[in-house]
Design a protein around this motif. Sequence first.
Motif, short mmCIF file in Angstrom:
data_model
loop_
_atom_site.label_atom_id
_atom_site.label_comp_id
_atom_site.label_asym_id
_atom_site.label_seq_id
_atom_site.Cartn_x
_atom_site.Cartn_y
_atom_site.Cartn_z
N SER A 163 0.82 -1.21 0.00
CA SER A 163 0.00 0.00 0.00
C SER A 163 0.86 1.26 0.00
CB SER A 163 -0.95 -0.01 1.21
OG SER A 163 -1.84 -1.09 1.13
N GLY A 164 2.17 1.07 -0.16
CA GLY A 164 3.06 2.23 -0.32
C GLY A 164 3.86 2.60 0.90
N TYR A 165 3.70 1.88 2.00
CA TYR A 165 4.49 2.15 3.20
C TYR A 165 5.83 1.41 3.10
CZ TYR A 165 -0.02 3.65 5.15
OH TYR A 165 -1.22 4.27 5.38
N GLY A 166 6.80 1.82 3.91
CA GLY A 166 8.11 1.20 3.88
C GLY A 166 8.15 -0.13 4.61
N TYR A 167 9.26 -0.85 4.41
CA TYR A 167 9.42 -2.13 5.09
C TYR A 167 9.45 -1.96 6.62
CZ TYR A 167 10.29 -4.98 0.94
OH TYR A 167 10.15 -5.66 -0.23
N GLY A 168 10.03 -0.84 7.05
CA GLY A 168 10.09 -0.60 8.49
C GLY A 168 8.70 -0.50 9.09
N THR A 169 7.82 0.22 8.42
CA THR A 169 6.44 0.35 8.90
C THR A 169 5.72 -0.99 8.84
OG1 THR A 169 6.35 2.64 8.12
CG2 THR A 169 4.25 1.55 8.56
N ALA A 170 5.96 -1.75 7.77
CA ALA A 170 5.31 -3.06 7.62
C ALA A 170 5.73 -3.99 8.75
CB ALA A 170 5.67 -3.67 6.27
N GLY A 171 7.03 -4.05 9.02
CA GLY A 171 7.51 -4.91 10.10
C GLY A 171 7.01 -4.45 11.45
N LEU A 172 6.94 -3.14 11.65
CA LEU A 172 6.47 -2.60 12.93
C LEU A 172 4.99 -2.90 13.13
CD1 LEU A 172 7.59 -1.11 15.34
CD2 LEU A 172 6.98 1.06 14.24
N ALA A 173 4.21 -2.81 12.06
CA ALA A 173 2.78 -3.12 12.15
C ALA A 173 2.57 -4.57 12.55
CB ALA A 173 2.09 -2.82 10.82
N ALA A 174 3.33 -5.48 11.94
CA ALA A 174 3.22 -6.89 12.30
C ALA A 174 3.65 -7.12 13.74
CB ALA A 174 4.06 -7.74 11.35
N ALA A 175 4.70 -6.41 14.16
CA ALA A 175 5.21 -6.58 15.52
C ALA A 175 4.21 -6.11 16.56
CB ALA A 175 6.53 -5.83 15.68
N VAL A 176 3.62 -4.91 16.36
CA VAL A 176 2.67 -4.41 17.37
C VAL A 176 1.41 -5.26 17.40
CG1 VAL A 176 3.56 -2.05 17.24
CG2 VAL A 176 1.64 -2.72 15.77
N SER A 177 1.04 -5.84 16.26
CA SER A 177 -0.11 -6.75 16.24
C SER A 177 0.19 -8.00 17.08
CB SER A 177 -0.45 -7.15 14.80
OG SER A 177 -1.52 -8.07 14.77
N SER A 178 1.39 -8.57 16.89
CA SER A 178 1.78 -9.76 17.65
C SER A 178 1.90 -9.45 19.14
CB SER A 178 3.10 -10.31 17.12
OG SER A 178 2.97 -10.76 15.79
N PHE A 179 2.50 -8.31 19.47
CA PHE A 179 2.63 -7.95 20.87
C PHE A 179 1.27 -7.62 21.48
CE2 PHE A 179 7.26 -7.24 20.15
CZ PHE A 179 7.72 -7.98 21.23
N GLY A 180 0.36 -7.08 20.66
CA GLY A 180 -1.00 -6.84 21.15
C GLY A 180 -1.66 -8.15 21.54
N THR A 181 -1.50 -9.17 20.71
CA THR A 181 -2.04 -10.49 21.02
C THR A 181 -1.40 -11.05 22.29
OG1 THR A 181 -2.43 -10.96 18.67
CG2 THR A 181 -2.34 -12.84 20.17
N ALA A 182 -0.09 -10.94 22.37
CA ALA A 182 0.64 -11.48 23.53
C ALA A 182 0.22 -10.79 24.82
CB ALA A 182 2.14 -11.34 23.31
N ALA A 183 0.02 -9.48 24.77
CA ALA A 183 -0.32 -8.73 25.97
C ALA A 183 -1.76 -8.98 26.42
CB ALA A 183 -0.12 -7.23 25.72
N ALA A 184 -2.67 -9.13 25.47
CA ALA A 184 -4.09 -9.26 25.82
C ALA A 184 -4.49 -10.68 26.20
CB ALA A 184 -4.96 -8.77 24.67
N THR A 185 -3.80 -11.69 25.65
CA THR A 185 -4.23 -13.07 25.85
C THR A 185 -4.35 -13.47 27.33
OG1 THR A 185 -3.37 -13.78 23.70
CG2 THR A 185 -3.65 -15.48 25.36
N PRO A 186 -3.38 -13.14 28.20
CA PRO A 186 -3.56 -13.50 29.62
C PRO A 186 -4.76 -12.81 30.27
CG PRO A 186 -1.26 -13.00 29.14
CD PRO A 186 -2.05 -12.56 27.95
N VAL A 187 -5.07 -11.60 29.82
CA VAL A 187 -6.24 -10.89 30.35
C VAL A 187 -7.51 -11.64 29.99
CG1 VAL A 187 -7.54 -8.74 30.33
CG2 VAL A 187 -5.04 -8.67 30.22
N TRP A 188 -7.61 -12.02 28.71
CA TRP A 188 -8.78 -12.80 28.29
C TRP A 188 -8.81 -14.14 29.02
CZ3 TRP A 188 -10.64 -8.74 26.89
CH2 TRP A 188 -10.23 -7.95 25.83
#
Length: 395
Positions: A41-66
């Motif tokens: 969609s025109g973003y850089g690799y850095g942004t792409a990798g960061l988006a995947a990382a924050v999504s994964s960390f979001g899952t990791a952080a929320a899973t114990p709460v759920w």
Amino acid sequence: MTGYVALLRRDGAGIPWGAAILSRVVLGMSVVSVILLVRRSGYGYGTAGLAAAVSSFGTAAATPVWGRLIDRRGPARLLWWLGVGYLVGMVNLAVVVTVGAPIGLVLVSAAVAGMLFPPVSAVARVGWRRLYGIELRDRAFSLDGVTTELGFVTGPIMAAALVDLVAPWVAVVVAGLAMATSTVLFTRTDLVRGIAGTVATIRGGAVRVPAVRVLMLVFGLVGVGFGSLDVLAPAVAEANGRPALAGVLLAAFALGSAIGGLVYGSRSWPGTRHRRLHVLTTAMVGSLLAVTFVLDDLLWFGLVALVAGLVIAPSVVIIFALADDLAPSSVVTEALSWLNTAVTAGAATGAAVAGQFVEHVGIAQAVYAGAAVMAIASLVVARSRTTLDAEPVRA
């Protein structure tokens, strides 16, 4: 193999297994689909990798709460809402990225979608004991581990195919739709409806259980090694002039793990689980060091990777089985969720550190670093015999 077929044919097992398998495929799809969507969609690799990382960390952080909420109130209603919420989150992410929104909004959307990922795997593992009893629990965990490996292999392939054949946003939306559908069906099964909420018996939750803390540390350290493989395999393939074979090398680790898991679950093994886990984590160190002798030969690297993978799934099975035995029933879903968080965080850390080693020091040095972390995991297991050999609190 007949023993595994019998597990799948057990009354009431079909939909739970289907949902568990699909959740692993979606997890494998989501990372690749997010990266490809953001990049194309025109973003850089850095942004792409960061988006995947924050999504994964979001899952990791929320899973114990759920997981804690599920232990208190039961899984059916919360999983239903999370399934629907994850679909909404993924659709929102697809729209935000496709319209070219600011990077900050892209990252927030990715994190929110990740946080809403339903903890189907943790609930399924709690359910396997109820469905099969303690006698067949480890075999079910072994099959569970094999489906995880298959999901991480097939998920990225499916995501890449949808991106290339249809459109990047379609891969993200399909991942959300598949997860929502399987989760809603999962919540309607007798297995899930039979898991009731319980009154908390431990103040502070699962992390106050000594065995859970030890297993989180061990799994986090092992996860560092797992994450380093995601970087090492592509680096070795590129260094040998065959970057397209990176996926094949990663598949060799996954195939070895699947074989190891099936063999482990097919029979009884001597010694305590603590002893077996110590042997397996020590073997991980040796297998990683063996890789350093074949870095310049892709065929031998693939064969060593296959052998090295044999100890991965059995180790995971033992770690989850120990947590299932040693965590009180009032916090068991949360305990299994914390293990998922630990290995996810470890894998992300391992990938980041290995990338720095490969870029600035060398591939062999990256392998040595991964082996050193695995050695620490083995040492922690060795020094935790009393904790991990304790009598099960859930017979």
